[in-house]
Enzyme design. Structure first.
Site, PDB file in Angstrom:
ATOM      1  CG  ASN A 104      -1.658  -1.062   1.143  1.00  0.00           C
ATOM      2  OD1 ASN A 104      -2.536  -1.739   0.336  1.00  0.00           O
ATOM      3  ND2 ASN A 104      -2.612  -1.409   2.579  1.00  0.00           N
ATOM      4  CG  ASP A 106      -3.043   3.189   2.258  1.00  0.00           C
ATOM      5  OD1 ASP A 106      -2.414   2.898   3.312  1.00  0.00           O
ATOM      6  OD2 ASP A 106      -4.030   2.449   2.139  1.00  0.00           O
ATOM      7  CG  HIS A 121       3.734  -1.538  -4.282  1.00  0.00           C
ATOM      8  ND1 HIS A 121       3.102  -2.439  -4.574  1.00  0.00           N
ATOM      9  CD2 HIS A 121       4.386  -2.427  -5.120  1.00  0.00           C
ATOM     10  CE1 HIS A 121       3.386  -3.714  -4.913  1.00  0.00           C
ATOM     11  NE2 HIS A 121       4.245  -3.422  -5.427  1.00  0.00           N
ATOM     12  CB  CYS A 148      12.325  19.250  -9.209  1.00  0.00           C
ATOM     13  SG  CYS A 148      13.722  18.893  -7.984  1.00  0.00           S
ATOM     14  CB  CYS A 150      16.446  20.810 -10.133  1.00  0.00           C
ATOM     15  SG  CYS A 150      15.964  19.311 -11.150  1.00  0.00           S
ATOM     16  CB  SER A 189      -6.081  -9.662  -5.373  1.00  0.00           C
ATOM     17  OG  SER A 189      -5.234  -9.125  -5.660  1.00  0.00           O
ATOM     18  CG  ASN A 213      -8.502 -11.384   1.321  1.00  0.00           C
ATOM     19  OD1 ASN A 213      -9.651 -11.268   0.347  1.00  0.00           O
ATOM     20  ND2 ASN A 213      -7.384 -11.612   0.685  1.00  0.00           N
ATOM     21  CD  GLN A 215     -13.754 -12.292  -2.844  1.00  0.00           C
ATOM     22  OE1 GLN A 215     -13.732 -11.204  -2.731  1.00  0.00           O
ATOM     23  NE2 GLN A 215     -14.889 -13.201  -3.329  1.00  0.00           N
TER      24      GLN A 215
HETATM   25  P1  OAD Z   1      -6.251  -6.204  -4.786  1.00  0.00           P
HETATM   26  O1  OAD Z   1      -7.427  -4.465  -4.951  1.00  0.00           O
HETATM   27  O2  OAD Z   1      -5.687  -6.536  -5.928  1.00  0.00           O
HETATM   28  O3  OAD Z   1      -6.878  -6.968  -3.220  1.00  0.00           O
HETATM   29  C1  OAD Z   1      -7.191  -6.218  -2.262  1.00  0.00           C
HETATM   30  C2  OAD Z   1      -7.398  -8.431  -1.872  1.00  0.00           C
HETATM   31  O4  OAD Z   1      -8.411  -7.586  -0.523  1.00  0.00           O
HETATM   32  C3  OAD Z   1      -8.171  -8.319  -2.134  1.00  0.00           C
HETATM   33  O5  OAD Z   1      -7.974 -10.156  -2.225  1.00  0.00           O
HETATM   34  C4  OAD Z   1      -9.841  -8.758  -1.372  1.00  0.00           C
HETATM   35  O6  OAD Z   1     -10.289 -10.027  -0.990  1.00  0.00           O
HETATM   36  C5  OAD Z   1      -9.402  -8.193   0.227  1.00  0.00           C
HETATM   37  N1  OAD Z   1     -10.358  -7.782   1.354  1.00  0.00           N
HETATM   38  C6  OAD Z   1     -11.378  -6.597   1.250  1.00  0.00           C
HETATM   39  N2  OAD Z   1     -11.633  -6.166   2.120  1.00  0.00           N
HETATM   40  C7  OAD Z   1     -11.147  -6.929   2.933  1.00  0.00           C
HETATM   41  C8  OAD Z   1     -10.425  -6.850   4.460  1.00  0.00           C
HETATM   42  N3  OAD Z   1     -11.473  -6.185   4.521  1.00  0.00           N
HETATM   43  N4  OAD Z   1     -10.107  -7.063   5.082  1.00  0.00           N
HETATM   44  C9  OAD Z   1      -8.847  -8.030   4.483  1.00  0.00           C
HETATM   45  N5  OAD Z   1      -9.515  -8.492   2.736  1.00  0.00           N
HETATM   46  C10 OAD Z   1      -9.813  -7.811   2.163  1.00  0.00           C
HETATM   47  O7  OAD Z   1      -5.004  -5.517  -4.423  1.00  0.00           O
HETATM   48  P2  OAD Z   1      -3.490  -5.764  -3.604  1.00  0.00           P
HETATM   49  O8  OAD Z   1      -3.418  -7.094  -3.348  1.00  0.00           O
HETATM   50  O9  OAD Z   1      -3.214  -5.127  -2.651  1.00  0.00           O
HETATM   51  O10 OAD Z   1      -0.076  -1.872  -7.475  1.00  0.00           O
HETATM   52  O11 OAD Z   1      -3.247  -5.462  -5.003  1.00  0.00           O
HETATM   53  C11 OAD Z   1      -2.130  -5.526  -5.499  1.00  0.00           C
HETATM   54  C12 OAD Z   1      -1.135  -4.346  -6.509  1.00  0.00           C
HETATM   55  O12 OAD Z   1      -1.721  -4.644  -7.745  1.00  0.00           O
HETATM   56  C13 OAD Z   1      -0.834  -2.463  -5.701  1.00  0.00           C
HETATM   57  O13 OAD Z   1      -0.452  -2.421  -4.623  1.00  0.00           O
HETATM   58  C14 OAD Z   1      -0.977  -1.802  -6.719  1.00  0.00           C
HETATM   59  C15 OAD Z   1      -2.213  -2.754  -7.800  1.00  0.00           C
HETATM   60  O14 OAD Z   1      -1.708  -2.639  -9.041  1.00  0.00           O
HETATM   61  C16 OAD Z   1       0.312  -0.275  -7.121  1.00  0.00           C
HETATM   62  O15 OAD Z   1      -0.132   0.776  -7.258  1.00  0.00           O
HETATM   63  C17 OAD Z   1       2.384  -0.429  -8.113  1.00  0.00           C
END
Ligand code: OAD
Length: 242
Positions: A104, A106, A121, A148, A150, A189, A213, A215
């Protein structure tokens, strides 16, 4: 909620000599920050290759900045949720605080005072000069053409598709995974590498995996198929009594 699984997870963390936490967008979902995939996910409305690639930025930096400023605006009003706080409680309750690797950008783990955090990331509030590399962290939105000192254009300090992780982060991550005997995977995911391969790396050398998770996707993990903000505080509570 499966009380047995909660207790088992807490015991596994207690017994682990070197746990590591890996988080994804799901850990911030209960703070009100949209995930990338699935219902209401950011990649449902936007195409990754039009926004989160070096090429997209070369073609239309204003559009890319507009998107990041829009996301900064959303995130600015959000706070860490019980999942972020429970991870910090667990860090404090272990003899040594474990590392938290997050995909994340954020800043919510930082806002929750997480120790030993690796933002693999990048961070949405940090920009980097495309010429001199100077980094600026500012917790606010910026213009859609930030410059910037520069004179050159700044870019978001985010790892985009097709880019490599920062070398220092790669080193810390693989050092952690090398020692890791328990990986706790929260809210990802498992589709974006290299993070998607971390569970396999730990499992294939005999480590254990916990997945939080609703899912779950890791077949060999102890799965807690619940929202992170609901189940992690229970695990932290159970861990405290052990
Ligand atoms: P995803 O949006 O692909 O996956 C989010 C996951 O969180 C899913 O498996 C959901 O089931 C789960 N989820 C949803 N609500 C939840 C909750 N309350 N508690 C626990 N799990 C929950 O996000 P990421 O896997 O983080 O990259 O995505 C990976 C990367 O893809 C990100 O870092 C980003 C994106 O492109 C960049 O920006 C470089």
């Amino acid at each position: 909620m499966e009380a047995q699984a909660v207790k088992k997870a807490a015991q596994m963390i207690r017994d682990s000599s070197h746990p590591v936490v890996l988080t994804g967008a799901g850990v911030s979902a209960e703070s009100g920050i949209p995930t990338f995939r699935g219902e209401g996910g950011l990649w449902k409305n936007f195409r990754a290759e039009e926004l989160a690639t070096p090429r997209a930025f070369r073609n239309n930096p204003e559009l890319v900045w507009e998107w990041y400023n829009w996301r900064r605006g959303i995130i600015l009003s959000k706070k860490p949720n019980p999942a972020h706080h429970a991870i910090v409680s667990l860090q404090k309750q272990q003899q040594e605080p474990f590392a938290v690797i997050t995909q994340n950008v954020d800043s919510l783990h930082t806002d929750a005072a997480t120790e030993r955090l690796v933002e693999m990331h990048g961070n949405i509030f940090r920009s980097r000069c495309t010429r001199c590399g100077k980094k600026v962290f500012e917790k606010k939105t910026t213009t859609n053409h930030p410059l910037c000192g520069c004179g050159e254009l700044m870019r978001p300090d985010i790892v985009w598709f097709g880019e490599s992780l920062e070398a220092g982060n790669v080193q810390s991550i693989y050092k952690e995974l090398d020692l890791c005997d328990l990986l706790i995977v929260v809210g990802t995911s498992g589709l974006v590498y290299p993070a998607a391969g971390f569970a396999e790396t730990v499992y294939s050398k005999g480590g254990q995996i916990i997945e939080v998770n609703p899912q779950p996707v890791i077949p060999y993990a102890l799965a807690l198929a619940e929202k992170a903000g609901e189940v992690l505080p229970l695990i932290a509570e159970s861990h405290k009594t052990m």
